[in-house]
Design a protein around this motif. Structure first.
Motif, PDB file in Angstrom:
ATOM      1  N   GLY A  22       0.850  -0.707  -0.053  1.00 24.95           N
ATOM      2  CA  GLY A  22      -0.042   0.062   0.341  1.00 24.95           C
ATOM      3  C   GLY A  22       1.327   1.597  -0.676  1.00 24.95           C
ATOM      4  N   ALA A  23       0.674   2.112   0.358  1.00 24.94           N
ATOM      5  CA  ALA A  23       1.054   3.861   0.092  1.00 24.94           C
ATOM      6  C   ALA A  23       1.822   2.891   1.346  1.00 24.94           C
ATOM      7  N   THR A  24       3.599   4.139   1.491  1.00 28.33           N
ATOM      8  CA  THR A  24       4.060   4.403   1.958  1.00 28.33           C
ATOM      9  C   THR A  24       4.571   5.857   3.127  1.00 28.33           C
ATOM     10  N   GLY A  25       4.694   6.442   1.590  1.00 25.08           N
ATOM     11  CA  GLY A  25       4.835   7.803   1.749  1.00 25.08           C
ATOM     12  C   GLY A  25       3.580   8.214   2.944  1.00 25.08           C
ATOM     13  N   THR A  26       2.558   8.272   2.333  1.00 25.69           N
ATOM     14  CA  THR A  26       1.317   8.837   3.605  1.00 25.69           C
ATOM     15  C   THR A  26       0.914   7.844   5.003  1.00 25.69           C
ATOM     16  N   GLU A  27       2.353   6.615   4.708  1.00 26.10           N
ATOM     17  CA  GLU A  27       1.951   5.787   6.131  1.00 26.10           C
ATOM     18  C   GLU A  27       2.837   6.821   6.479  1.00 26.10           C
ATOM     19  N   LEU A  28       4.203   6.757   6.557  1.00 32.87           N
ATOM     20  CA  LEU A  28       4.926   7.437   7.055  1.00 32.87           C
ATOM     21  C   LEU A  28       3.981   9.068   7.909  1.00 32.87           C
ATOM     22  N   GLU A  29       3.677   9.499   7.404  1.00 34.31           N
ATOM     23  CA  GLU A  29       3.133  11.055   7.051  1.00 34.31           C
ATOM     24  C   GLU A  29       1.750  10.633   8.705  1.00 34.31           C
ATOM     25  N   ARG A  30       1.362   9.853   8.720  1.00 32.49           N
ATOM     26  CA  ARG A  30       0.300   8.796   8.860  1.00 32.49           C
ATOM     27  C   ARG A  30       0.927   8.150  10.596  1.00 32.49           C
TER      28      ARG A  30
END
Length: 300
Positions: A22-30
């Protein structure tokens, strides 16, 4: 081209659908990783490597056959805008090594894809000549650090897409292309630039591309995109949609589809015959856990 990649491609050609991350960039943000101005969530490999490794490890452990490096926003032009060009080699090499380390401990069958994009957060676009050189430099770092393939992400216009492909040539690495789409004022499916999706796909023919993805595209548009892609492209096709909206550079997670509802969409795409599914911005490890359990528990 390594044996594990060749085996995976063969399985997909035989009709198997695989799961990617799944997403990595927005997961880091989350998870609270701070952004770099003008380079979004690209700094995780140096600022919070443990959190980045944790994200990759979770996706890999869930059964993702492909884990994409956190390098969407670590191209030279992006890092120049962010005053981080001095970290170009470190960010890209460490992103690969972190992904490899995560998969080694979670699922040794996961392949590592080096993610490349020409997206800019400042609208400062490099010349085509510089873009080609920048792409080449990033792809060489990936190759030297042992990625299994390259994924070109958010290809939004044809000219720069073709230059990006040129920059990755002759590296003996498989290439997948991710196309990002919208609906124009007349209701036609187009790239984010406004150029027809059909034309973009036509330009990819005979370019030795193993797979095209409809990615970072709104979920309600995916089936219309697949109507075009499955008509125009005879090779492998994947989907990783996004959910939510970016406000400035922050993702609106409260507007993201539920894991259960995304799973229903994924099942529809699988039944349509796509070869690969995953998630882009807003699609979390919780979404992919649900998909792993409900869409892939029987197929593996």
């Amino acid at each position: 081209m390594n044996k594990r990649y060749t085996k995976l491609i063969k399985e997909m050609h035989l009709g198997k659908c695989i799961m990617i991350d799944g997403a990595t960039g927005t997961e880091l943000e989350r998870r609270g990783v701070p952004q770099i101005p003008n380079a979004w969530n690209g700094g995780g490999a140096l600022s919070y490597p443990d959190i980045l490794e944790e994200v990759h490890r979770e996706y890999s452990a869930l059964g993702a056959k492909i884990v994409i490096t956190n390098t969407f926003a670590t191209g030279k032009h992006t890092l120049k805008d962010a005053h981080q060009i001095h970290n170009f080699e470190k960010l890209n090499s460490q992103s690969v090594l972190i992904a490899k380390r995560a998969c080694k401990t979670a699922n040794k069958n996961s392949l590592i894809a080096g993610g490349i994009s020409y997206w800019t957060f400042t609208k400062n676009k490099p010349s085509l000549k510089i873009l080609k050189s920048n792409v080449r430099d990033q792809a060489l770092i990936f190759k030297n650090n042992g990625v299994d393939l390259l994924i070109l992400e958010m290809m939004e216009d044809i000219e720069r897409m073709m230059v990006t492909i040129e920059g990755t040539k002759n590296l003996n690495l498989p290439i997948w292309v991710g196309l990002s789409c919208k609906k124009d004022s007349s209701g036609k499916i187009v790239l984010l630039s406004g150029e027809p999706l059909e034309k973009a796909i036509d330009n990819l023919k005979n370019k030795n591309i193993d797979l095209i993805n409809i990615m970072h595209t709104e979920i309600p548009l995916i089936n219309s995109c697949l109507d075009i892609a499955q008509n125009k492209w005879k090779g492998l096709i994947g989907v990783y949609a996004h959910s939510g909206v970016m406000e400035k550079t922050k993702w609106t997670f409260e507007e993201v589809i539920s894991p259960k509802d995304y799973s229903k969409c994924v099942q529809e795409w699988i039944e349509r015959g796509v070869n690969l599914v995953g998630g882009c911005c807003g699609i979390t490890t919780e979404h992919m856990k649900y998909i792993s359990e409900h869409n892939f528990s029987k197929t593996g």
